[in-house]
Motif scaffolding. Structure first.
Motif, PDB file in Angstrom:
ATOM      1  N   THR A 134      -2.937   3.484   1.652  1.00 49.53           N
ATOM      2  CA  THR A 134      -3.435   2.541   2.651  1.00 49.53           C
ATOM      3  C   THR A 134      -2.427   2.373   3.778  1.00 49.53           C
ATOM      4  OG1 THR A 134      -4.679   1.359   0.961  1.00 49.53           O
ATOM      5  CG2 THR A 134      -4.274   0.191   3.002  1.00 49.53           C
ATOM      6  N   SER A 135      -1.153   2.267   3.432  1.00 44.44           N
ATOM      7  CA  SER A 135      -0.149   2.093   4.474  1.00 44.44           C
ATOM      8  C   SER A 135      -0.007   3.360   5.318  1.00 44.44           C
ATOM      9  CB  SER A 135       1.196   1.702   3.865  1.00 44.44           C
ATOM     10  OG  SER A 135       1.719   2.752   3.096  1.00 44.44           O
ATOM     11  N   ARG A 136      -0.177   4.553   4.727  1.00 40.03           N
ATOM     12  CA  ARG A 136      -0.128   5.791   5.494  1.00 40.03           C
ATOM     13  C   ARG A 136      -1.299   5.868   6.461  1.00 40.03           C
ATOM     14  NH1 ARG A 136       1.305   8.447   0.582  1.00 40.03           N
ATOM     15  NH2 ARG A 136      -0.870   9.027   0.356  1.00 40.03           N
ATOM     16  N   ARG A 137      -2.475   5.444   6.003  1.00 40.97           N
ATOM     17  CA  ARG A 137      -3.648   5.474   6.877  1.00 40.97           C
ATOM     18  C   ARG A 137      -3.470   4.534   8.059  1.00 40.97           C
ATOM     19  NH1 ARG A 137      -8.022   3.881   3.455  1.00 40.97           N
ATOM     20  NH2 ARG A 137      -7.059   4.847   1.686  1.00 40.97           N
ATOM     21  N   ARG A 138      -2.923   3.358   7.785  1.00 40.19           N
ATOM     22  CA  ARG A 138      -2.748   2.374   8.853  1.00 40.19           C
ATOM     23  C   ARG A 138      -1.689   2.805   9.853  1.00 40.19           C
ATOM     24  NH1 ARG A 138      -2.969  -3.173   5.351  1.00 40.19           N
ATOM     25  NH2 ARG A 138      -5.201  -3.141   5.003  1.00 40.19           N
ATOM     26  N   SER A 139      -0.635   3.497   9.370  1.00 36.74           N
ATOM     27  CA  SER A 139       0.441   3.897  10.279  1.00 36.74           C
ATOM     28  C   SER A 139       0.156   5.226  10.974  1.00 36.74           C
ATOM     29  CB  SER A 139       1.764   3.983   9.510  1.00 36.74           C
ATOM     30  OG  SER A 139       1.714   5.039   8.581  1.00 36.74           O
ATOM     31  N   GLY A 140      -0.880   5.927  10.544  1.00 38.34           N
ATOM     32  CA  GLY A 140      -1.249   7.175  11.193  1.00 38.34           C
ATOM     33  C   GLY A 140      -0.409   8.352  10.744  1.00 38.34           C
ATOM     34  N   THR A 141       0.277   8.257   9.629  1.00 32.85           N
ATOM     35  CA  THR A 141       1.101   9.371   9.145  1.00 32.85           C
ATOM     36  C   THR A 141       0.432  10.052   7.974  1.00 32.85           C
ATOM     37  OG1 THR A 141       2.326   7.889   7.681  1.00 32.85           O
ATOM     38  CG2 THR A 141       3.240   8.296   9.870  1.00 32.85           C
TER      39      THR A 141
END
Length: 70
Positions: free
Chosen positions: A54-61
């Motif tokens: 989820t955090s990767r999706r939100r940060s775009g990485t």
């Protein structure tokens, strides 16, 4: 009669031994699979993995192959 039966079934001894070993391994595997400590650990690992995704999706990485337009 018991001696004769033992001699006749002696060739099957490895099969009987293997059956016992398989049953012991299956019992131990089930005990580990349903152990509450292991279940809790696996759930925590899944929760961490979901949070990281989820955090990767939100940060775009996320996965760089998705942005390739070739």
């Amino acid at each position: 009669m018991d001696i004769l039966w033992s001699l006749l079934t002696l060739p099957y001894a490895p099969v009987r031994g293997l059956t016992v070993v398989v049953k012991v391994i299956a019992r131990e595997a089930e005990a580990r699979q349903y152990n509450p400590v292991n279940i809790r650990r696996e759930l925590e690992d899944l929760d961490r993995a979901a949070a990281a995704a989820t955090s990767r999706r939100r940060s775009g990485t996320g996965d760089s192959r998705r942005s390739w337009t070739g």
